[in-house]
Design an enzyme around this catalytic site. Structure first.
Site, PDB file in Angstrom:
ATOM      1  N   GLY A  69       2.218   6.040  -2.118  1.00 49.10           N
ATOM      2  CA  GLY A  69       2.624   5.840  -3.506  1.00 49.10           C
ATOM      3  C   GLY A  69       1.501   6.149  -4.481  1.00 49.10           C
ATOM      4  CB  THR A  70      -2.141   5.422  -4.420  1.00 47.65           C
ATOM      5  OG1 THR A  70      -1.954   4.015  -4.275  1.00 47.65           O
ATOM      6  CG2 THR A  70      -3.347   5.688  -5.299  1.00 47.65           C
ATOM      7  CG  ASN A 153       3.082  -4.086  -8.503  1.00 47.90           C
ATOM      8  OD1 ASN A 153       3.346  -3.520  -9.551  1.00 47.90           O
ATOM      9  ND2 ASN A 153       1.858  -4.472  -8.202  1.00 47.90           N
ATOM     10  CD  GLN A 181       6.625  -3.338  -4.715  1.00 50.73           C
ATOM     11  OE1 GLN A 181       7.486  -3.867  -4.029  1.00 50.73           O
ATOM     12  NE2 GLN A 181       5.358  -3.286  -4.342  1.00 50.73           N
ATOM     13  CB  SER A 201       4.917   3.751  -1.188  1.00 47.81           C
ATOM     14  OG  SER A 201       4.085   3.335  -0.127  1.00 47.81           O
ATOM     15  CG  HIS A 203       2.883   0.847   2.886  1.00 41.61           C
ATOM     16  ND1 HIS A 203       2.448  -0.440   2.666  1.00 41.61           N
ATOM     17  CD2 HIS A 203       2.438   1.568   1.839  1.00 41.61           C
ATOM     18  CE1 HIS A 203       1.760  -0.465   1.528  1.00 41.61           C
ATOM     19  NE2 HIS A 203       1.744   0.733   1.016  1.00 41.61           N
ATOM     20  CB  THR A 239      -2.465  19.755   8.435  1.00 41.64           C
ATOM     21  OG1 THR A 239      -3.304  20.899   8.488  1.00 41.64           O
ATOM     22  CG2 THR A 239      -1.451  19.791   9.562  1.00 41.64           C
ATOM     23  CB  CYS A 327      -4.267  -3.522  -5.727  1.00 36.24           C
ATOM     24  SG  CYS A 327      -2.955  -2.534  -5.103  1.00 36.24           S
TER      25      CYS A 327
END
Ligand code: PLP
Length: 388
Positions: A69-70, A153, A181, A201, A203, A239, A327
């Site tokens: 996501g970042t 978030n 989110q 994202s 995860h 890659t 974070c």
């Protein structure tokens, strides 16, 4: 342990793990290689791209796989703003909201620091909502991009993205939303949302960490941030993480198909959890919008405590949650998101966020609510031992 920190991360879904496994083992080819092993990997990557495009209701060519996501947020904010500025140097402003994730906020600050952009921050109301009028006030003919998150978030507030993007489009300004989110809990059809770019994202939805997606509308140019071999149609060299892309597409498709049922079920559990907590700790303050919130997030301030201490007590009692965003956790500064809502810094230090996975049960939340009562009581007693 009761895991109430799903907004920080989720375990990899079995289906995603099984789907990615071949590309980590026997079918380990590089999608750029011109032999059968490479072609198998390229086919898998194309399949993953189409599957993501199907959920987002866009073209496969509009999907770029990223490292998360970042990176998707960085690519959207910097990539779109810089490409637009190089086509028209008068486009030197970006608009973000006051409650963006640092991935968006810091990308905007980078544009300010290094490329001379002005950053216009749209204020939010006490519930964390951005109004169309507030957005209109900061839009200028020089605005290169608006980036406003879909769902927050820390407090779970859901923004009226379709209306906000329509307001930006009235001035011809492209609109990006961080849907990290929201995915799995809210519809992510980019046409219904009317957005030009959207970040996801892996995860947060049951794929591994280090996988992400940026949807970017075909007609928008994107200045790449990572230069090299020209993979991902030149938008993101390196890659490709074939296994990660396959896992993300699998997890996204499943969570999308389950979304309406899961969102309704979990929203109901969230409501009873909120009622239990507010009943047990009467001066607790629910943060975020009362109803326009993610089904999966209940966040509170517990005056007279410290969020970090409540968190530690809760862990002792078998409940894992967070004192804010993953974070910001561990930092002493009050959450900028809560401060943007008008919450006093001392109160903001008492914040605790509970975020649920789709597997959450009523029994787990009953137990967690009882643990909250105990934990807050213990922390308050420690803070003022004479009180009991
Ligand atoms: N945007 C939001 C709203 C988030 O909650 C997060 C992660 O917490 C991110 C972006 C960053 O995503 P990633 O962890 O994949 O880099």
């Amino acid at each position: 342990m009761i895991f109430l920190d799903a907004a920080a991360t989720t375990p990899v879904r079995r289906e995603a793990l099984e789907a990615m496994w071949p590309y980590l083992s026997g079918e380990f080819g590089n999608p750029s290689s011109h032999h059968s092993l490479g072609e198998t990997a390229a086919t898998a990557l194309a399949g993953a791209r189409s599957a993501v495009a199907k959920v987002l209701n866009c073209r496969a060519g509009e999907v770029t796989f990223t490292s998360g996501g970042t990176e998707a947020d960085n690519l959207a904010v910097k990539g779109i703003a810089l490409a637009r500025q190089s086509a028209d140097p008068s486009l030197n402003r970006v608009v973000i909201s006051a409650v963006e994730h640092p991935a968006v906020e810091e990308s905007a600050r980078y544009l300010e620091r290094v490329h001379g952009f002005a950053v216009d921050v749209v204020a939010v109301d006490g519930d964390g909502l951005v109004s169309v009028d507030a957005l209109r006030e900061v839009l200028r003919p020089e605005t290169a991009l608006v980036s406003i998150m879909y769902a927050n978030n820390e407090i779970g507030t859901v923004q009226p993205i379709a209306e906000l993007s329509a307001a930006a489009h009235e001035l011809g300004v492209p609109f990006h939303t961080d849907a990290v989110q929201a995915a799995g809990w809210l519809p992510v059809d980019v046409k219904v949302l009317g957005v030009d770019a959207l970040s996801l994202s892996g995860h947060k939805i049951g794929a591994p960490k280090g996988s992400g997606v940026l949807f970017c509308k075909g007609r928008l140019s994107l200045e790449p941030l990572v230069h090299g071999g020209g993979q991902e149609r030149g938008k993101r060299s390196g890659t490709e993480n074939v296994a990660g892309a396959v896992a993300l597409s699998t997890a996204l498709a499943i969570s999308h198909s389950e979304q309406p049922v899961q969102s309704a079920r979990v929203a109901e559990l969230r409501e009873s959890f909120i009622a239990r907590v507010l009943g047990a700790v009467p001066d607790a303050m629910l943060t975020g919008h009362r109803s326009q919130r993610l089904p999966s997030v209940a966040s509170f301030c517990f005056p007279g405590t410290s969020g970090e201490s409540v968190l530690l007590e809760l862990e002792r009692l078998g409940v894992l949650c967070s004192s804010g965003s993953a974070c910001a956790a561990g930092s002493d500064a009050p959450s900028p998101v809560l401060v943007a809502l008008g919450i006093e810094p001392e109160t903001a230090q008492t914040a605790v966020r509970f975020s649920f996975a789709s597997s959450i049960t009523a029994a787990e939340l009953e137990e967690a609510a009882a643990a909250v009562e105990t934990a807050v009581g213990r922390v308050r007693n420690l803070a003022s031992p004479q009180a009991g």
